[in-house]
Design an enzyme around this catalytic site. Sequence first.
Site, PDB file in Angstrom:
ATOM      1  N   GLY A 118     -15.711   0.277 -15.879  1.00  0.00           N
ATOM      2  CA  GLY A 118     -14.268  -0.314 -15.408  1.00  0.00           C
ATOM      3  C   GLY A 118     -14.337  -1.171 -14.173  1.00  0.00           C
ATOM      4  N   THR A 119     -15.304  -2.021 -14.225  1.00  0.00           N
ATOM      5  CA  THR A 119     -15.278  -3.100 -13.105  1.00  0.00           C
ATOM      6  C   THR A 119     -15.596  -4.397 -13.855  1.00  0.00           C
ATOM      7  OG1 THR A 119     -16.211  -4.006 -10.907  1.00  0.00           O
ATOM      8  CG2 THR A 119     -17.517  -2.299 -12.301  1.00  0.00           C
ATOM      9  N   SER A 120     -14.814  -5.516 -13.127  1.00  0.00           N
ATOM     10  CA  SER A 120     -15.184  -6.888 -13.751  1.00  0.00           C
ATOM     11  C   SER A 120     -16.463  -7.553 -12.962  1.00  0.00           C
ATOM     12  CB  SER A 120     -13.873  -7.678 -13.727  1.00  0.00           C
ATOM     13  OG  SER A 120     -13.485  -7.767 -12.106  1.00  0.00           O
ATOM     14  N   TYR A 144       0.831  -1.135   0.010  1.00  0.00           N
ATOM     15  CA  TYR A 144       0.032   0.079   0.143  1.00  0.00           C
ATOM     16  C   TYR A 144       0.789   1.470   0.090  1.00  0.00           C
ATOM     17  CZ  TYR A 144      -4.157  -2.852   0.123  1.00  0.00           C
ATOM     18  OH  TYR A 144      -5.059  -3.822  -0.146  1.00  0.00           O
ATOM     19  N   ARG A 203       1.354   1.893  -3.631  1.00  0.00           N
ATOM     20  CA  ARG A 203       0.203   2.301  -4.198  1.00  0.00           C
ATOM     21  C   ARG A 203       0.153   3.756  -3.742  1.00  0.00           C
ATOM     22  NH1 ARG A 203       0.835  -2.111  -5.216  1.00  0.00           N
ATOM     23  NH2 ARG A 203       1.071  -1.152  -7.366  1.00  0.00           N
ATOM     24  N   HIS A 224     -14.502   0.223  -0.765  1.00  0.00           N
ATOM     25  CA  HIS A 224     -13.190  -0.473  -0.253  1.00  0.00           C
ATOM     26  C   HIS A 224     -11.961   0.195   0.441  1.00  0.00           C
ATOM     27  CE1 HIS A 224     -14.212  -3.843  -3.532  1.00  0.00           C
ATOM     28  NE2 HIS A 224     -15.042  -3.871  -2.598  1.00  0.00           N
ATOM     29  N   ASN A 251     -12.525   1.715  -6.161  1.00  0.00           N
ATOM     30  CA  ASN A 251     -11.383   2.086  -6.054  1.00  0.00           C
ATOM     31  C   ASN A 251     -10.956   2.833  -4.789  1.00  0.00           C
ATOM     32  OD1 ASN A 251     -11.526   1.371  -8.490  1.00  0.00           O
ATOM     33  ND2 ASN A 251     -11.597   3.498  -9.830  1.00  0.00           N
ATOM     34  N   VAL A 252      -9.600   2.627  -4.587  1.00  0.00           N
ATOM     35  CA  VAL A 252      -9.037   3.388  -3.464  1.00  0.00           C
ATOM     36  C   VAL A 252      -8.297   4.615  -3.619  1.00  0.00           C
ATOM     37  CG1 VAL A 252      -9.075   1.229  -2.053  1.00  0.00           C
ATOM     38  CG2 VAL A 252      -7.225   1.814  -3.215  1.00  0.00           C
ATOM     39  N   ASP A 253      -8.078   5.006  -4.694  1.00  0.00           N
ATOM     40  CA  ASP A 253      -7.729   6.335  -5.079  1.00  0.00           C
ATOM     41  C   ASP A 253      -8.620   7.382  -4.995  1.00  0.00           C
ATOM     42  OD1 ASP A 253      -9.201   7.032  -7.521  1.00  0.00           O
ATOM     43  OD2 ASP A 253      -8.164   5.136  -8.444  1.00  0.00           O
TER      44      ASP A 253
HETATM   45  P1  OAD Z   1     -10.788  -5.467 -12.213  1.00  0.00           P
HETATM   46  O1  OAD Z   1      -9.280  -5.538 -12.344  1.00  0.00           O
HETATM   47  O2  OAD Z   1     -11.388  -6.728 -11.870  1.00  0.00           O
HETATM   48  O3  OAD Z   1     -11.526  -5.111 -13.509  1.00  0.00           O
HETATM   49  C1  OAD Z   1     -11.216  -3.976 -14.245  1.00  0.00           C
HETATM   50  C2  OAD Z   1     -12.242  -3.794 -15.422  1.00  0.00           C
HETATM   51  O4  OAD Z   1     -11.896  -2.573 -15.974  1.00  0.00           O
HETATM   52  C3  OAD Z   1     -12.094  -4.878 -16.398  1.00  0.00           C
HETATM   53  O5  OAD Z   1     -13.621  -5.096 -16.831  1.00  0.00           O
HETATM   54  C4  OAD Z   1     -11.367  -4.156 -17.748  1.00  0.00           C
HETATM   55  O6  OAD Z   1     -12.105  -4.823 -18.837  1.00  0.00           O
HETATM   56  C5  OAD Z   1     -11.902  -2.861 -17.570  1.00  0.00           C
HETATM   57  N1  OAD Z   1     -10.958  -1.787 -17.944  1.00  0.00           N
HETATM   58  C6  OAD Z   1      -9.593  -1.881 -18.258  1.00  0.00           C
HETATM   59  N2  OAD Z   1      -8.983  -0.780 -18.824  1.00  0.00           N
HETATM   60  C7  OAD Z   1     -10.362   0.010 -18.945  1.00  0.00           C
HETATM   61  C8  OAD Z   1     -10.594   1.558 -19.294  1.00  0.00           C
HETATM   62  N3  OAD Z   1      -9.383   2.360 -19.926  1.00  0.00           N
HETATM   63  N4  OAD Z   1     -11.695   2.213 -19.056  1.00  0.00           N
HETATM   64  C9  OAD Z   1     -12.784   1.337 -18.823  1.00  0.00           C
HETATM   65  N5  OAD Z   1     -12.656   0.231 -18.351  1.00  0.00           N
HETATM   66  C10 OAD Z   1     -11.328  -0.517 -18.426  1.00  0.00           C
HETATM   67  O7  OAD Z   1     -10.992  -4.216 -11.164  1.00  0.00           O
HETATM   68  P2  OAD Z   1     -12.432  -4.208 -10.259  1.00  0.00           P
HETATM   69  O8  OAD Z   1     -13.545  -4.757 -10.676  1.00  0.00           O
HETATM   70  O9  OAD Z   1     -12.173  -2.644  -9.653  1.00  0.00           O
HETATM   71  O10 OAD Z   1     -10.493  -5.068  -4.082  1.00  0.00           O
HETATM   72  O11 OAD Z   1     -11.811  -5.047  -9.044  1.00  0.00           O
HETATM   73  C11 OAD Z   1     -12.781  -5.176  -7.669  1.00  0.00           C
HETATM   74  C12 OAD Z   1     -11.676  -5.394  -6.609  1.00  0.00           C
HETATM   75  O12 OAD Z   1     -11.121  -6.442  -6.730  1.00  0.00           O
HETATM   76  C13 OAD Z   1     -10.887  -4.208  -6.218  1.00  0.00           C
HETATM   77  O13 OAD Z   1     -11.678  -3.108  -5.615  1.00  0.00           O
HETATM   78  C14 OAD Z   1      -9.960  -4.699  -5.341  1.00  0.00           C
HETATM   79  C15 OAD Z   1      -9.652  -6.143  -6.158  1.00  0.00           C
HETATM   80  O14 OAD Z   1      -9.150  -7.342  -5.450  1.00  0.00           O
HETATM   81  C16 OAD Z   1      -9.672  -5.256  -2.886  1.00  0.00           C
HETATM   82  O15 OAD Z   1      -8.588  -5.146  -3.081  1.00  0.00           O
HETATM   83  C17 OAD Z   1     -10.661  -5.431  -1.816  1.00  0.00           C
END
Ligand code: OAD
Length: 227
Positions: free
Chosen positions: A169-171, A53, A56, A104, A87-89
């Site tokens: 931008g979240t999976s 961290y 980060r 988070h 996001n934590v940013d």
């Molecule tokens: P992920 O890394 O799982 O997913 C990122 C998503 O962003 C994917 O669907 C990519 O296709 C998409 N992506 C990539 N580049 C992009 C761009 N330029 N614009 C838009 N989308 C883009 O990240 P999160 O879903 O945020 O938690 O992950 C969720 C949590 O898992 C995080 O908060 C973290 C992690 O483990 C903890 O650490 C507790």
Amino acid sequence: MRQLVFLTGAGMSAESGISTFRDAGGLWENYDVMKVASIEGWYEDPELVQQFYNDRRAQLAKVEPNDGHKIIAGLEKEFKVSVITQNVDNLHERAGSTSVVHLHGELTKACNESKTRIYDIGCNPIHAGEKAEDGSRLRPFIVWFGEAVPMIEKAAEIVSKAEVIVIIGTSMQVYPAAGLIHYAQRGVPIFLIDPNDVPAPRNVEVIRKKASDGMKILKERLAQMYV
Ligand code: OAD
């Protein structure tokens, strides 16, 4: 004003230069998630967790909000905008968003072990052995795997009042964040902005673009919808 709710994840900040977690080259390819981002990992090797961290935070000091963050903030002129982010940013806030819920935790804060005292630390490192006022170890103010997500109820309430929802931008793999969408009222328009071919829930309009280009398109869509 109409209530616009954004659900954002790591992809939101990708164009600012912050790695996502699960994409190729993402953080979880180089780190063992359970070692650096779980409560068990913290008990096992706090120095490793602090280093992760601290790195980060040092990176956050060097990056800027991108156009996507800025367009979201700008929409506050016409909409009541709430951002719920995994996001934590602090890039949403730095872009000017005034209502941001961090599910988070936040990189720029530290806390005691029981999370009852929270300290602003900016982008500074937490040093080994640093203590909180109650004598417990100072730790990052992050919600690790294995910990409660206290902001989830507030987030669910916000989603339940949304008139438009935008996922960026979240999976959608991490719960309870991924389940928030189920609190949306029936018939609420839902958009999803992601450059990759991610599975989208039914009735979702997908904008297959990066966050900044996707937000430009979304802004036009909103203008068409609410002329
Ligand atoms: P992920 O890394 O799982 O997913 C990122 C998503 O962003 C994917 O669907 C990519 O296709 C998409 N992506 C990539 N580049 C992009 C761009 N330029 N614009 C838009 N989308 C883009 O990240 P999160 O879903 O945020 O938690 O992950 C969720 C949590 O898992 C995080 O908060 C973290 C992690 O483990 C903890 O650490 C507790």
